[in-house]
Scaffold this motif. Sequence first.
Motif, PDB file in Angstrom:
ATOM      1  N   ALA A   1       0.811  -1.224   0.000  1.00 53.78           N
ATOM      2  CA  ALA A   1       0.000   0.000   0.000  1.00 53.78           C
ATOM      3  C   ALA A   1       0.843   1.273   0.000  1.00 53.78           C
ATOM      4  O   ALA A   1       0.525   2.242  -0.691  1.00 53.78           O
ATOM      5  CB  ALA A   1      -0.941  -0.007   1.199  1.00 53.78           C
ATOM      6  N   GLY A   2       1.931   1.276   0.748  1.00 54.70           N
ATOM      7  CA  GLY A   2       2.733   2.486   0.869  1.00 54.70           C
ATOM      8  C   GLY A   2       3.596   2.801  -0.333  1.00 54.70           C
ATOM      9  O   GLY A   2       4.130   3.925  -0.431  1.00 54.70           O
ATOM     10  N   VAL A   3       3.726   1.855  -1.267  1.00 49.93           N
ATOM     11  CA  VAL A   3       4.635   2.072  -2.408  1.00 49.93           C
ATOM     12  C   VAL A   3       3.964   1.809  -3.751  1.00 49.93           C
ATOM     13  O   VAL A   3       4.620   1.899  -4.785  1.00 49.93           O
ATOM     14  CB  VAL A   3       5.898   1.180  -2.285  1.00 49.93           C
ATOM     15  N   LEU A   4       2.664   1.489  -3.747  1.00 49.32           N
ATOM     16  CA  LEU A   4       2.000   1.164  -5.013  1.00 49.32           C
ATOM     17  C   LEU A   4       2.056   2.309  -6.009  1.00 49.32           C
ATOM     18  O   LEU A   4       2.039   2.087  -7.225  1.00 49.32           O
ATOM     19  CB  LEU A   4       0.541   0.765  -4.766  1.00 49.32           C
ATOM     20  N   ASP A   5       2.136   3.549  -5.502  1.00 44.53           N
ATOM     21  CA  ASP A   5       2.199   4.680  -6.420  1.00 44.53           C
ATOM     22  C   ASP A   5       3.515   4.738  -7.179  1.00 44.53           C
ATOM     23  O   ASP A   5       3.648   5.491  -8.149  1.00 44.53           O
ATOM     24  CB  ASP A   5       1.970   5.997  -5.663  1.00 44.53           C
ATOM     25  N   GLN A   6       4.494   3.914  -6.745  1.00 44.98           N
ATOM     26  CA  GLN A   6       5.778   3.853  -7.438  1.00 44.98           C
ATOM     27  C   GLN A   6       5.790   2.799  -8.544  1.00 44.98           C
ATOM     28  O   GLN A   6       6.773   2.673  -9.280  1.00 44.98           O
ATOM     29  CB  GLN A   6       6.904   3.552  -6.438  1.00 44.98           C
TER      30      GLN A   6
END
Length: 513
Positions: free
Chosen positions: A124-129
């Motif tokens: 969840a914390g890195v999916l935007d990457q």
Amino acid sequence: MTAEDLLAQDFGTIADVIRAQAQVLGDKPALVDARRTVSYAELDALMDRIAAALQRDGVGKADVAAICASSSVEYGAVFFGTLRAAAIVAPLAPSSTPESLVVQLNDCGAKVFFLDRQLADHMAGVLDQVTATRVSLDGSDAGQPLEDWLAPEGSKPVLHEVEPDQGFNIIYSSGTTGAPKGIVQPHRMRWGQIRRGVYPADAVTMISTPLYSNTTLVSFLPTISNGGTAVLMPKFDVKQFLELSQKHRATHAMLVPVQYRRLMEYPEFDRYDLSSYRMKFSTSAPFSAELKRQILDRWPGGLVEYYGMTEGGGSCGLQCHEFPDKLHTVGRPLPGHDIRLIDEDGQEVPQGEIGEVVGRSGAMMVGYHNQPSKTSEAEWWSPDGQRYIRTGDVGRFDEDGFLTLMDRKKDMIISGGFNIYPSDLEAELHQHPAVVEAAVVGVPSKAWGETPVAFVAVKDAVAADELRSWVNGRVGKTQRLADLQIVDALPRSHIGKVMKRELRDAYQGPATA
């Protein structure tokens, strides 16, 4: 051309073989999980739709699609569909850290990323990457639902010719010895594995290890290519494994040693009907002779242990049911596999002496993805210019040509100038009736350079000092343990390998060590 004709050729692709199997087998179950069953005809059609959708989204020949999810019918179909598009599959481990998964996705250059809700929550914390197109295998909002993403029914992909050395899959190492490396396995390597003929057309194979593991793929791929049925478990559970084996009349299984141990320890094991089993396999981690004997005594069918690496090279096989006096070994080199032992200077050692295991065969990785220097470090070249893969394992051949492994080269302890093999000490510890599992590592010592320390899980109450004194009374003076710590369980990777680096890094004492 029939599947049998294709498999008789020197080279072909598993996607073509599945197509040929579907034309003959039709409604026969190919993939089974707890929710659904997919026949060969359905799998073939689904592969076409997946391949067409990948090509629509810009995934071309030798491009990469990544998968990170629990095992399921959808996972298996996407794996095979990616191959039909002549693309490369990168199956990633959900147990990796979110940051590591982003690194792996960037390293392999995945254009499409298949995942499920559980993995999306984990990342969840890195999916935007993640820049790849996300597709959810379970219909969740982790990405575009698979059913919506698929090309329309009846779609056909553009078929490309695949060369033997083109990448089939990229498997990332577990990272137990540092940052994960992407191991590029070519179609040539996989073709050799599926043609071994170990899995017959009527095989029903239990798939209880993850599909991102090479351990699993060497069982899963030939089961399907030869027309068998694969029963997929999203997670290993002893009772469920036994129930499914009985329900589906399973004939084959690939399990890692820790799974075998849990099965043998299960109080209800002998109540299940496992008479349909013909062959069981194991690989990936040390497999004790005592555990092999228990399996031979209590579980119908043969037992084969394979020794090899995800990187390929040379492999050995031990038919335990045929060689009960060789259960302490990993067997002899498989046909067409050349295994040699070399010393620190890269020179072959005489028969009977200890050396690092190197191997050569038709099943060898192309190299580590984007890491040519690491690839070179993993290679040994014979005097006549033949390429071998270094295993990092230390072993010795006996007079009958059976290989006994000592340890990982990096795990060997040099104490006061003496070589100490942790496996020797672990074997002694396992002789104690209270010991369930044990691992020995080397820790820094001012007096000796390194000294051995044991981590032991027990089933009966026993004091650490008492157990250390017991084993030190049974080993040589140079092998004596400096410390022994009782733990609830040993840390293991997803395929059951003990994470010795974690034990070594976490060790804090005693101060006199």
